[in-house]
Scaffold this motif. Sequence first.
Motif, PDB file in Angstrom:
ATOM      1  N   GLY A  58      40.750 -56.758  13.847  1.00  0.00           N
ATOM      2  CA  GLY A  58      40.802 -58.169  14.208  1.00  0.00           C
ATOM      3  C   GLY A  58      40.059 -59.028  13.222  1.00  0.00           C
ATOM      4  O   GLY A  58      39.279 -58.527  12.411  1.00  0.00           O
ATOM      5  N   PRO A  59      40.281 -60.338  13.289  1.00  0.00           N
ATOM      6  CA  PRO A  59      39.568 -61.247  12.392  1.00  0.00           C
ATOM      7  C   PRO A  59      38.084 -61.348  12.748  1.00  0.00           C
ATOM      8  O   PRO A  59      37.680 -60.891  13.826  1.00  0.00           O
ATOM      9  CB  PRO A  59      40.284 -62.586  12.601  1.00  0.00           C
ATOM     10  N   PRO A  60      37.287 -61.940  11.869  1.00  0.00           N
ATOM     11  CA  PRO A  60      35.842 -62.034  12.123  1.00  0.00           C
ATOM     12  C   PRO A  60      35.523 -62.782  13.418  1.00  0.00           C
ATOM     13  O   PRO A  60      36.227 -63.725  13.786  1.00  0.00           O
ATOM     14  CB  PRO A  60      35.318 -62.825  10.930  1.00  0.00           C
ATOM     15  N   GLY A  61      34.482 -62.323  14.075  1.00  0.00           N
ATOM     16  CA  GLY A  61      33.967 -63.035  15.247  1.00  0.00           C
ATOM     17  C   GLY A  61      34.736 -62.797  16.533  1.00  0.00           C
ATOM     18  O   GLY A  61      34.459 -63.437  17.548  1.00  0.00           O
ATOM     19  N   THR A  62      35.678 -61.841  16.521  1.00  0.00           N
ATOM     20  CA  THR A  62      36.454 -61.610  17.742  1.00  0.00           C
ATOM     21  C   THR A  62      35.794 -60.564  18.657  1.00  0.00           C
ATOM     22  O   THR A  62      36.372 -60.185  19.664  1.00  0.00           O
ATOM     23  CB  THR A  62      37.908 -61.194  17.408  1.00  0.00           C
ATOM     24  N   GLY A  63      34.613 -60.117  18.283  1.00  0.00           N
ATOM     25  CA  GLY A  63      33.854 -59.234  19.175  1.00  0.00           C
ATOM     26  C   GLY A  63      34.064 -57.752  18.924  1.00  0.00           C
ATOM     27  O   GLY A  63      33.733 -56.928  19.780  1.00  0.00           O
ATOM     28  N   LYS A  64      34.563 -57.385  17.748  1.00  0.00           N
ATOM     29  CA  LYS A  64      34.817 -55.970  17.454  1.00  0.00           C
ATOM     30  C   LYS A  64      33.519 -55.161  17.464  1.00  0.00           C
ATOM     31  O   LYS A  64      33.435 -54.116  18.094  1.00  0.00           O
ATOM     32  CB  LYS A  64      35.501 -55.817  16.083  1.00  0.00           C
ATOM     33  N   THR A  65      32.526 -55.678  16.733  1.00  0.00           N
ATOM     34  CA  THR A  65      31.254 -54.952  16.666  1.00  0.00           C
ATOM     35  C   THR A  65      30.601 -54.918  18.043  1.00  0.00           C
ATOM     36  O   THR A  65      30.091 -53.874  18.477  1.00  0.00           O
ATOM     37  CB  THR A  65      30.319 -55.604  15.619  1.00  0.00           C
ATOM     38  N   ASN A 100      38.833 -55.263   9.538  1.00  0.00           N
ATOM     39  CA  ASN A 100      39.521 -56.552   9.416  1.00  0.00           C
ATOM     40  C   ASN A 100      40.865 -56.354   8.718  1.00  0.00           C
ATOM     41  O   ASN A 100      41.564 -57.315   8.437  1.00  0.00           O
ATOM     42  CB  ASN A 100      38.657 -57.557   8.633  1.00  0.00           C
ATOM     43  N   LYS A 101      41.177 -55.105   8.399  1.00  0.00           N
ATOM     44  CA  LYS A 101      42.407 -54.823   7.657  1.00  0.00           C
ATOM     45  C   LYS A 101      43.424 -54.075   8.517  1.00  0.00           C
ATOM     46  O   LYS A 101      43.059 -53.137   9.223  1.00  0.00           O
ATOM     47  CB  LYS A 101      42.082 -53.931   6.445  1.00  0.00           C
ATOM     48  N   GLY A 142      43.048 -40.637  19.730  1.00  0.00           N
ATOM     49  CA  GLY A 142      42.455 -41.967  19.830  1.00  0.00           C
ATOM     50  C   GLY A 142      43.469 -43.076  19.995  1.00  0.00           C
ATOM     51  O   GLY A 142      44.661 -42.842  20.161  1.00  0.00           O
ATOM     52  N   GLU A 143      42.974 -44.299  19.916  1.00  0.00           N
ATOM     53  CA  GLU A 143      43.825 -45.469  20.121  1.00  0.00           C
ATOM     54  C   GLU A 143      43.517 -46.548  19.109  1.00  0.00           C
ATOM     55  O   GLU A 143      42.407 -46.626  18.581  1.00  0.00           O
ATOM     56  CB  GLU A 143      43.562 -46.047  21.513  1.00  0.00           C
ATOM     57  N   TYR A 144      44.507 -47.413  18.932  1.00  0.00           N
ATOM     58  CA  TYR A 144      44.359 -48.540  18.038  1.00  0.00           C
ATOM     59  C   TYR A 144      44.513 -49.815  18.874  1.00  0.00           C
ATOM     60  O   TYR A 144      45.454 -49.938  19.652  1.00  0.00           O
ATOM     61  CB  TYR A 144      45.442 -48.458  16.966  1.00  0.00           C
ATOM     62  N   LEU A 145      43.571 -50.711  18.753  1.00  0.00           N
ATOM     63  CA  LEU A 145      43.631 -51.967  19.520  1.00  0.00           C
ATOM     64  C   LEU A 145      43.450 -53.130  18.571  1.00  0.00           C
ATOM     65  O   LEU A 145      42.533 -53.126  17.741  1.00  0.00           O
ATOM     66  CB  LEU A 145      42.460 -52.006  20.509  1.00  0.00           C
ATOM     67  N   LYS A 146      44.325 -54.126  18.706  1.00  0.00           N
ATOM     68  CA  LYS A 146      44.202 -55.275  17.811  1.00  0.00           C
ATOM     69  C   LYS A 146      43.714 -56.489  18.597  1.00  0.00           C
ATOM     70  O   LYS A 146      44.300 -56.837  19.629  1.00  0.00           O
ATOM     71  CB  LYS A 146      45.564 -55.550  17.177  1.00  0.00           C
ATOM     72  N   LEU A 147      42.637 -57.088  18.118  1.00  0.00           N
ATOM     73  CA  LEU A 147      42.134 -58.306  18.746  1.00  0.00           C
ATOM     74  C   LEU A 147      42.637 -59.499  17.936  1.00  0.00           C
ATOM     75  O   LEU A 147      42.715 -59.434  16.712  1.00  0.00           O
ATOM     76  CB  LEU A 147      40.600 -58.330  18.748  1.00  0.00           C
ATOM     77  N   SER A 148      42.965 -60.556  18.654  1.00  0.00           N
ATOM     78  CA  SER A 148      43.383 -61.748  17.920  1.00  0.00           C
ATOM     79  C   SER A 148      42.568 -62.928  18.444  1.00  0.00           C
ATOM     80  O   SER A 148      41.677 -62.763  19.262  1.00  0.00           O
ATOM     81  CB  SER A 148      44.876 -61.984  18.124  1.00  0.00           C
ATOM     82  N   GLY A 149      42.884 -64.102  17.973  1.00  0.00           N
ATOM     83  CA  GLY A 149      42.190 -65.289  18.471  1.00  0.00           C
ATOM     84  C   GLY A 149      41.141 -65.779  17.520  1.00  0.00           C
ATOM     85  O   GLY A 149      40.985 -65.280  16.407  1.00  0.00           O
TER      86      GLY A 149
END
Length: 262
Positions: free
Chosen positions: A103-110, A195-196, A222-229
């Motif tokens: 996901g893009p920066p700041g979307t809460g991944k970390t 982010n890629k 495992g799984e892959y999850l994409k965050l957006s926004g």
Amino acid sequence: MTLDTLLKHLSLSTVRPFIADLIPMAEKEGWTYSQFLERVLSEAVAQRSEKRIATQIARAKFPFTATIETFDFTFHRDLKRQMLGRFLGPELVSEARSLILEGPPGTGKTHLCIAIAYKAIQNGFVARFTTAAALINELSIAPDRTAALKPYLQPQVLVIDEMGYLGYGAGAADVLFQVVDHRYHQRKPILFTTNKPLSQWGRVLRDEELAKAILDRSLHYGEYLKLSGSSYRLKGRKFDLDDSSLSYDQPTPGHTKNPLGD
Ligand code: ADP
Ligand code: MG
């Protein structure tokens, strides 16, 4: 031996004040001896568990404290707490459920990866946080690779943050593959943030084949999850990171040079 000495021998001195408070209550309410003993031992077990959790959280080297309880799911239209349930229980470890969060920066991944690792610690496991850059740098220059790998192979849960933020040097794919492959064979999950898109990992790691092998192993159980926004960091602010007028090379006057803060 006195009660104090006995408790000290058993490394239970911290239960002493609790016992002192409990005695008058037990006398007043006429508890049986076994009821009393049960309460004292429950407190001792609870204290040990809290201490273990605090120690393990310190050892995990999280860059900040984040829990699933403090994650605001209303900020995301597509992400529901239920979608993360599979990663918050003991199955994370018993079924080696790795996760790649893109996901893009700041979307809460970390935040989310820390929260999952935090829960794993609460569930009795050992977790470790690192960034892809730190891991690759450390292992690439280590004189004894086997010894250097240990802190990343031993914990049941490993977070590898920020895959793809830097152009990695030659040999990066090799080092990362070693970590992923060892952990895959030991059935120990890895939580990645990136982010890629996965299709660009080959370019990021400068090795298409190894990148494929890394993803193949990570996604097997495992799984892959994409965050957006938009960025939670910039919540309520006027920046629009998708606005093409925001250029990092030529910052708009009055704007911070890099609103991403990453
Ligand atoms: P990313 O890794 O995607 O760049 P972070 O997880 O570092 O983003 O989030 C940036 C900051 O915003 C952190 O302090 C994090 O705790 C907070 N944050 C991000 N998303 C949320 C959310 N949905 N609820 C609460 N805090 C959030
Ligand atoms: Mg991050």
